[in-house]
Write an enzyme that holds these catalytic residues in place. Structure first.
Site, PDB file in Angstrom:
ATOM      1  N   HIS A  85       0.810  -1.209   0.000  1.00 24.33           N
ATOM      2  CA  HIS A  85       0.000   0.000   0.000  1.00 24.33           C
ATOM      3  C   HIS A  85       0.850   1.269   0.000  1.00 24.33           C
ATOM      4  CE1 HIS A  85      -3.835  -2.146   1.586  1.00 24.33           C
ATOM      5  NE2 HIS A  85      -3.416  -2.616   0.422  1.00 24.33           N
ATOM      6  N   GLU A  87       0.739   3.970   1.793  1.00 26.38           N
ATOM      7  CA  GLU A  87       1.201   4.415   3.109  1.00 26.38           C
ATOM      8  C   GLU A  87       2.421   3.605   3.537  1.00 26.38           C
ATOM      9  OE1 GLU A  87      -1.855   3.401   2.031  1.00 26.38           O
ATOM     10  OE2 GLU A  87      -3.280   3.719   3.649  1.00 26.38           O
ATOM     11  N   CYS A 122      -6.243   1.234   5.319  1.00 27.00           N
ATOM     12  CA  CYS A 122      -6.723  -0.053   5.810  1.00 27.00           C
ATOM     13  C   CYS A 122      -6.215  -0.226   7.245  1.00 27.00           C
ATOM     14  CB  CYS A 122      -6.237  -1.187   4.908  1.00 27.00           C
ATOM     15  SG  CYS A 122      -4.497  -1.629   5.119  1.00 27.00           S
ATOM     16  N   CYS A 125      -2.349  -0.680   7.513  1.00 27.32           N
ATOM     17  CA  CYS A 125      -1.609   0.572   7.307  1.00 27.32           C
ATOM     18  C   CYS A 125      -1.818   1.529   8.477  1.00 27.32           C
ATOM     19  CB  CYS A 125      -2.019   1.224   5.991  1.00 27.32           C
ATOM     20  SG  CYS A 125      -1.356   0.371   4.539  1.00 27.32           S
TER      21      CYS A 125
END
Length: 162
Positions: A85, A87, A122, A125
């Site tokens: 992801h 992040e 999410c 993250c």
């Protein structure tokens, strides 16, 4: 993307969210494109977008996402997701010393039409953001100026209630 017209000036928050949006367009994800920017003391420390680990085949090259046919949504089926992801990628480029007290700006884009998706990390993250010592997370909500949520990192949804 928020742009200025005439003598208008884009807010600092929208500038960093614009930067995150630019990185989202680099994403290799077919389901949702995300970009992240980490900023401390008005200096960009790191950027990231969602995509497969370096040197591995990504979904846009494969032409398929394993989660789309199953109708999986945010927080579901990440074990079969090929992407790191945005992040996480941004955090991986920093030390904790750098990220303590920094802010993270996050923008999501729908690949089908380029519209802004209401950004939200999410739970995994969110845990990493909190652990890294990020102070606030700015989540773009639409393509309107100043339409973002500023959330203290510790208020992020970092686990899902059973």
């Amino acid at each position: 993307m928020i742009i200025s017209r005439g003598s208008e000036r884009v807010s600092k928050e929208d500038t960093y969210l614009n930067c995150a949006e630019v990185f989202a367009y680099r994403s290799t994800c077919l389901k949702r494109k995300y970009g992240a920017v980490i900023v401390k003391n008005d200096a960009v420390l790191s950027t990231g977008y969602n995509g497969s680990p370096r040197g591995t085949e990504n979904c846009c090259d494969r032409g398929e996402c394993p989660r789309i046919p199953l109708g999986l949504h945010q927080g579901e089926g990440y074990g079969m997701c090929r992407a790191v992801h945005a992040e996480a990628n941004a955090l991986l480029n920093c030390s904790r010393e750098q990220t303590v007290g920094a802010d993270l700006y996050l923008t999501g884009v729908n690949p089908s039409d380029g519209s802004v998706h209401k950004a939200k990390p999410c739970p995994l993250c969110a845990r990493m953001i909190i652990q890294a010592g990020i102070r606030n997370v700015y989540l773009r909500q639409s393509d309107a100026p100043n339409d973002y949520i500023k959330m203290p990192a510790e208020k992020l949804e970092w686990y899902l209630e059973g």
